[in-house]
Enzyme design. Structure first.
Site, mmCIF file in Angstrom:
data_model
loop_
_atom_site.group_PDB
_atom_site.id
_atom_site.type_symbol
_atom_site.label_atom_id
_atom_site.label_comp_id
_atom_site.label_asym_id
_atom_site.label_seq_id
_atom_site.Cartn_x
_atom_site.Cartn_y
_atom_site.Cartn_z
ATOM 1 N N SER A 191 0.761 -1.129 0.013
ATOM 2 C CA SER A 191 -0.093 -0.014 0.297
ATOM 3 C C SER A 191 1.041 1.210 -0.097
ATOM 4 O O SER A 191 2.047 1.379 0.450
ATOM 5 C CB SER A 191 -1.059 -0.154 1.256
ATOM 6 O OG SER A 191 -1.613 1.355 1.444
ATOM 7 N N TYR B 164 -3.041 -0.908 10.134
ATOM 8 C CA TYR B 164 -3.048 -1.020 8.749
ATOM 9 C C TYR B 164 -1.802 -0.763 8.218
ATOM 10 O O TYR B 164 -0.953 -1.483 7.302
ATOM 11 C CB TYR B 164 -4.217 -0.524 7.836
ATOM 12 C CG TYR B 164 -4.053 -0.960 6.464
ATOM 13 C CD1 TYR B 164 -4.686 -1.937 5.935
ATOM 14 C CD2 TYR B 164 -3.592 0.293 5.624
ATOM 15 C CE1 TYR B 164 -4.651 -1.864 4.702
ATOM 16 C CE2 TYR B 164 -3.763 0.209 4.269
ATOM 17 C CZ TYR B 164 -4.362 -1.371 3.710
ATOM 18 O OH TYR B 164 -4.485 -1.304 2.379
#
Length: 678
Positions: free
Chosen positions: A555, A568
């Site tokens: 990400s 996350y």
């Protein structure tokens, strides 16, 4: 408008081809003769419709028929230059076509056109080939059918065989068909119904004779220790051996594999005569064109340790290659096609089953089906006589036939990822599904692993069915399920080449609201899960010795700090560093490890659909339905990022154009300057 003759031919073909006892996949051909008005002369013209080259009877449609003028086809007998030059007649068929001619005429066209019967079937039933390959097949043919079915000695398919069968029909008006030595059967009739009935009569009579006169244990008495393992033990051993076997079978050309442990295969490998019979090879041309002249057979008992089996298989593979090369050199002439590869297409493992290999899953599966046909043929022939296939020189003449080489040359070029086998986690939706879809479209076989098995199976079916993709359930946090996913991959397609660590989730919370359970859940799925998948896959990749790719869908958050996202973002940073660590460790095995850093993938995203999107929208003070556009406007390119964009990057990273790139992170975020890699 399709005429009645053609309609009946297609219906007959489909019925015959639908039952595997009648003929093997893509084997045999059917024909019908009739008249149509010639649009040029306005006169009726006698035509023949015959299954064209490469088609399958079970799925035959009008597009698969070649259409020829009978007068011109039969006139070829006047210019036939003899058996030594009969291959030239195939090109001559083009000059007999009617109109656009339909499909390309096959080598068996003469068998249909020269026989004086309105409807002709040529089939490869196991029972008929058992008679055709029996050492005293001619006498058995006489015993079963008298003068109703005539024995025709082996002759390679072609114009001369058509002349031979035509003469048999002329001299034996009472006959309904022939047994073609070493090959199959041909039947005929004045009507489509009669031809079909005669074909089925020959097949049934052969089956009944073998059942009534066959001796027990046609494969010999059971070999001690060679009986089948339990189903679970068979699959476990097959999965353990699959990567090594796939690597061996791909020494010359990368192959996709298929595994089967059906009862006939296990029965064959239990019998004491299986080494002798396997070494004799197959006989029907359709068989050994797909299975090679003979298989590679492990000569160890069923309970032999894995490491012993692997060591022995490597020895046998070396011997097999030497033997095949010698076979080629014994028979090749200056104008023979080059050897296509010396690796086995069929590998038999006592107590376990059969691996078959080909350029794609369908080819590999069909090769296994053909060897199963060969086992059935050997059973029948050994039951009533002794199995005696055609001579080796004849096998070579067909395997390295110039006409077969020309057919191979006409095949479309393989897609960029042909023969590659991919496992994608979290692939039932969103980014994972888009990646799986793109990889399959580029020629790869794909295993879709997801917590939701039903959705995974539906996605696989949507992508292309079991010859292209399968869906399985896999919890990437569970070591046993991860290993089961790798096992499912190698059993479904023979091995593994490409792993995409995509499974993930996100809980958007501030530091103070993030619980230890939140932290553990996200790290277990993404950091631990990626580690477990990569570790299990790397073991198989190393055993295969074919290199490979491991991709991490990380990400933008792995390099860019944002609010309310600590668990996350931290686990994505963990994944990003796994890329670097594994690239450094696995490079010596030819395994590339790269990552992709997406951002703002809202549409189709499972993570966003699970509530994360609403929370991120709240953080940024926008409506959830506007989140994608919000992300787009903060990028340099002002473009929304879609799952397909990440799929494009995944394809590029594992394509041959990136063969020298590892340890790379590719941003797919439409340009987030703060996330530029430094």
């Amino acid at each position: 408008m399709t005429n009645e003759t053609v309609t009946q031919l297609i219906e007959r073909s489909n019925r015959l081809g639908a039952d595997p006892k009648n003929t093997n996949y893509a084997g045999g051909n059917t024909s019908a003769k009739g008249t149509e008005r010639d649009p040029v002369t306005g006169q009726d013209v006698d035509l023949m419709w015959v299954k064209g080259s490469g088609g399958d009877l079970g799925t035959l449609s009008e597009n698969g028929l070649a259409v020829l003028r009978l007068d011109r086809l039969r006139a070829l007998t006047g210019v036939y230059p003899g058996v030594d030059r009969e291959d030239e007649m195939v090109a001559a068929f083009d000059y007999t076509l009617h109109g656009r001619g339909g499909a390309a005429p096959s080598i068996d066209t003469a068998m249909h056109g020269l026989v004086d019967a309105d409807h002709v079937d040529h089939l490869h039933p196991d029972s008929g080939i058992a008679i055709a390959t029996a050492a005293d097949g001619e006498a058995i043919t006489k015993q079963i059918w008298g003068d109703r079915v005539i024995w025709v000695p082996w002759r390679r398919p072609g114009f001369q065989l058509g002349l031979d069968i035509s003469e048999v029909k002329r001299q034996n008006p009472q006959a309904i068909g022939t047994i073609l030595g070493g090959h199959g059967i041909t039947a005929w009739g004045d009507t489509s119904e009669a031809a079909e009935a005669n074909s089925l009569e020959i097949i049934a009579a052969a089956e009944e004779f073998i059942a009534a006169h066959g001796r027990p244990q046609p494969f010999g008495p059971p070999l001690r220790g060679f009986g089948p393992l339990s189903p679970a033990e068979r699959r476990a051993k097959a999965a353990a051996l699959a990567p090594t076997l796939r690597g061996l079978a791909s020494t010359d050309n990368a192959q996709v594999g298929h595994f089967t442990d059906t009862d006939p295969v296990l029965e064959f490998l239990t019998g004491a005569e299986h080494p002798r019979l396997a070494s004799l090879g197959t006989s029907c041309p359709d068989h050994f064109l797909r299975t090679k002249v003979k298989p590679m057979v492990l000569d160890l008992p069923a309970d032999a340790p894995i490491e012993n089996c692997i060591a022995r298989l490597k020895e046998l593979h070396s011997s097999y290659r030497d033997d095949y090369t010698a076979y080629y050199n014994r028979h090749a002439s200056d104008d023979s096609p080059a050897m296509r590869g010396a690796d086995p297409a069929i590998v038999l493992i006592p107590g376990v089953g059969m691996f078959s290999y080909g350029k794609n899953k369908q080819t590999a599966r069909v090769a296994g089906e053909f060897y199963l046909n060969a086992i059935n043929v050997m059973r029948g022939a050994e039951s009533i006589s002794h199995y005696l296939p055609i001579d080796e020189v004849e096998k070579f003449r067909i395997e390295y036939w110039a006409l077969e080489e020309a057919k191979l040359a006409r095949m479309p070029q393989p897609k960029p990822l042909a023969t590659r086998i991919a496992l994608v986690t979290g692939a039932a939706s969103g980014i994972g599904k888009a990646i799986a879809t793109r990889l399959a479209a580029e020629g790869a076989c794909v295993v879709i692993a997801d917590l939701d098995e039903e959705k995974a199976a539906a996605a696989a079916e949507e992508i292309g069915g079991s010859d292209v993709a399968i869906g399985i359930r896999a919890d990437v946090t569970d070591e046993a399920q991860v290993q089961a996913a790798i096992d499912a991959c190698v059993l479904a397609f023979g091995g593994i080449d490409l792993v995409v660590n995509n499974a993930g989730l996100s809980l958007s919370k501030s530091l103070l609201d993030t619980t230890a359970a939140d932290w553990d859940l996200q790290h277990n799925v993404m950091a631990r899960g990626s580690f477990l998948v990569s570790r299990a896959a790397a073991k198989a990749l190393i055993e295969q010795q074919m290199g490979g790719d491991i991709l991490y869908i990380s990400s933008k958050n792995s390099v860019f700090a944002g609010p309310n996202n600590i668990a996350y973002s931290a686990t994505k940073a963990d994944q990003a560093h796994q890329v670097r660590l594994l690239a450094a460790e696995l490079g010596e095995h030819g395994i590339k490890v790269n990552g992709i850093n997406p951002d703002g993938v809202v549409r189709g995203s499972g993570i966003f659909a699970g509530g994360w999107g609403a929370k991120r929208a709240a953080v940024y003070g926008v409506a959830e339905e506007d989140l994608g556009e919000f992300y787009a406007q903060r990028t340099l390119l002002k473009r929304e990022v879609l799952p397909e964009n990440i799929a494009n990057a995944a394809f590029v990273l594992c394509s041959s154009d990136m063969s020298h790139t590892t340890g790379l992170h590719v941003p797919v975020d439409a340009g987030v300057a703060a996330a530029f890699l430094r």
